[in-house]
Write a protein that holds these residues in place. Structure first.
Motif, short mmCIF file in Angstrom:
data_model
loop_
_atom_site.label_atom_id
_atom_site.label_comp_id
_atom_site.label_asym_id
_atom_site.label_seq_id
_atom_site.Cartn_x
_atom_site.Cartn_y
_atom_site.Cartn_z
N TRP A 16 0.75 -1.24 -0.05
CA TRP A 16 -0.11 -0.07 -0.01
C TRP A 16 0.74 1.11 0.01
O TRP A 16 0.56 2.10 -0.67
N ILE A 17 1.77 1.40 0.90
CA ILE A 17 2.70 2.49 0.72
C ILE A 17 3.45 2.57 -0.66
O ILE A 17 3.74 3.68 -1.08
N CYS A 18 3.76 1.49 -0.89
CA CYS A 18 4.76 1.78 -2.65
C CYS A 18 3.67 2.28 -3.53
O CYS A 18 3.84 3.06 -4.49
N ALA A 19 2.30 1.63 -3.42
CA ALA A 19 1.36 2.07 -4.45
C ALA A 19 1.07 3.60 -4.20
O ALA A 19 0.90 4.43 -5.18
N THR A 20 1.03 4.10 -2.82
CA THR A 20 0.61 5.54 -2.99
C THR A 20 1.95 6.17 -3.02
O THR A 20 1.39 7.42 -3.51
N VAL A 21 2.97 6.06 -2.76
CA VAL A 21 4.13 6.69 -2.95
C VAL A 21 4.34 7.08 -4.66
O VAL A 21 4.65 8.12 -4.84
N PHE A 22 4.40 5.72 -5.33
CA PHE A 22 4.35 5.97 -6.76
C PHE A 22 3.21 6.74 -7.34
O PHE A 22 3.69 7.47 -8.48
N ALA A 23 1.95 6.61 -6.81
CA ALA A 23 1.01 7.15 -7.39
C ALA A 23 1.00 8.58 -7.22
O ALA A 23 0.42 9.64 -7.94
N ALA A 24 1.76 9.08 -6.03
CA ALA A 24 2.01 10.57 -5.86
C ALA A 24 2.86 11.36 -6.48
O ALA A 24 2.92 12.52 -6.88
N GLN A 25 3.73 10.35 -7.44
CA GLN A 25 4.68 10.99 -8.18
C GLN A 25 4.05 11.45 -9.51
O GLN A 25 3.01 11.19 -9.98
N PRO A 26 4.81 12.54 -10.20
CA PRO A 26 4.48 13.10 -11.48
C PRO A 26 4.03 12.01 -12.37
O PRO A 26 4.82 11.06 -12.73
N GLN A 27 2.86 12.02 -12.79
CA GLN A 27 2.44 10.93 -13.82
C GLN A 27 2.96 11.05 -15.30
O GLN A 27 2.53 10.18 -16.05
N ALA A 28 3.68 11.94 -15.41
CA ALA A 28 4.28 12.10 -16.71
C ALA A 28 5.20 10.91 -17.05
O ALA A 28 5.65 10.35 -18.11
N ASP A 29 5.83 10.28 -15.90
CA ASP A 29 6.82 9.51 -15.93
C ASP A 29 6.01 7.97 -15.94
O ASP A 29 5.38 7.70 -14.97
N GLU A 30 5.79 7.15 -16.94
CA GLU A 30 5.05 6.07 -17.15
C GLU A 30 5.61 4.98 -16.17
O GLU A 30 4.72 4.23 -15.89
N GLU A 31 6.78 5.00 -15.78
CA GLU A 31 7.27 3.88 -14.84
C GLU A 31 6.69 3.93 -13.57
O GLU A 31 6.12 2.85 -13.27
N ASN A 32 6.48 5.23 -13.09
CA ASN A 32 5.87 5.52 -11.81
C ASN A 32 4.35 5.10 -11.86
O ASN A 32 3.88 4.38 -10.80
N ALA A 33 3.62 5.18 -12.86
CA ALA A 33 2.30 4.96 -12.81
C ALA A 33 2.02 3.45 -13.00
O ALA A 33 1.20 2.78 -12.52
N ARG A 34 3.11 2.76 -13.73
CA ARG A 34 2.97 1.24 -13.82
C ARG A 34 3.39 0.61 -12.46
O ARG A 34 2.92 -0.37 -12.10
N LYS A 35 4.49 1.27 -11.59
CA LYS A 35 4.62 0.78 -10.50
C LYS A 35 3.64 0.88 -9.39
O LYS A 35 3.19 0.01 -8.68
N ALA A 36 2.83 2.07 -9.56
CA ALA A 36 1.54 2.13 -8.74
C ALA A 36 0.58 1.30 -8.91
O ALA A 36 0.09 0.82 -7.93
N GLU A 37 0.26 1.10 -10.17
CA GLU A 37 -0.81 -0.09 -10.67
C GLU A 37 -0.22 -1.24 -10.15
O GLU A 37 -1.04 -1.95 -9.46
N ARG A 38 0.84 -1.78 -10.19
CA ARG A 38 1.44 -3.11 -9.93
C ARG A 38 1.54 -3.32 -8.44
O ARG A 38 0.86 -4.22 -7.78
N TYR A 39 1.73 -2.14 -7.73
CA TYR A 39 1.73 -2.52 -6.12
C TYR A 39 0.32 -2.43 -5.64
O TYR A 39 0.10 -3.09 -4.45
N ALA A 40 -0.49 -1.59 -6.20
CA ALA A 40 -2.02 -1.66 -5.82
C ALA A 40 -2.50 -2.99 -5.96
O ALA A 40 -3.39 -3.56 -5.13
N GLN A 41 -2.22 -3.51 -7.20
CA GLN A 41 -2.78 -4.91 -7.41
C GLN A 41 -2.37 -6.02 -6.34
O GLN A 41 -2.82 -6.86 -6.01
N ARG A 42 -0.94 -5.94 -6.05
CA ARG A 42 -0.15 -6.60 -5.07
C ARG A 42 -0.73 -6.63 -3.74
O ARG A 42 -0.88 -7.51 -2.80
N TYR A 43 -1.20 -5.28 -3.37
CA TYR A 43 -1.81 -5.06 -2.07
C TYR A 43 -3.11 -5.73 -2.03
O TYR A 43 -3.41 -6.47 -1.06
#
Length: 156
Positions: A72-99
């Motif tokens: 949950w922490i990783c999903a929240t931190v990466f979702a709070a990053q600028p979404q222009a970086d597609e890697e952060n958006a993918r990490k946020a989705e992946r960690y949310a799914q793992r949560y």
């Protein structure tokens, strides 16, 4: 130990060990910190437990929730990053799914569950046959009278 309000169940070190994301402290933006996210992860788990009808203060297996809190922490931190970086958006989705996958796998244990030995003393279960026709050759009919079933069944 229970899921107490605003008390972190996982540390920054444990988040790094569980998720292998060692640079989360460098991703802090403004007042949002990983340390603050650890408290909010516990609050998110409390809300999840309440929606499932479980009192979060009575949960005894808090250690099983550490991985879910870290995700949950990783999903929240990466979702709070600028979404222009597609890697952060993918990490946020992946960690949310793992949560959510981790929460589905957890069996919640509370301190008010009955003792397993006490369940064995209740006797045999009651069995009811709900078939429309009897499964024995005796002259019996399990259908309700008045709904197409004869009141008496006579075998020939």
């Amino acid at each position: 130990m229970s899921l107490a309000q605003d008390s972190p169940i996982v540390t920054e070190q444990e988040v790094a060990e569980i998720t292998f994301e060692g640079d989360l402290g460098n991703l802090d933006l403004g007042e949002a910190t990983v340390e603050g996210a650890t408290r909010q992860a516990t609050n998110a788990l409390r809300r999840w437990a309440k929606t499932r009808g479980v009192d979060p203060d009575r949960i005894t297996n808090v250690d099983d929730f550490k991985a879910a809190a870290a995700y949950w922490i990783c999903a929240t931190v990466f979702a709070a990053q600028p979404q222009a970086d597609e890697e952060n958006a993918r990490k946020a989705e992946r960690y949310a799914q793992r949560y959510f996958d981790e929460l589905r796998a957890i069996i919640v244990e509370t301190d008010d569950q009955p003792d397993a030995r006490a369940l064995g003393d209740r006797g045999l279960p009651r069995v009811v046959n709900l078939d429309a026709m009897p499964s024995m050759t005796m002259p019996r009919d399990n259908r309700r009278p008045g709904h197409g079933a004869p009141l008496f069944f006579r075998g020939t």
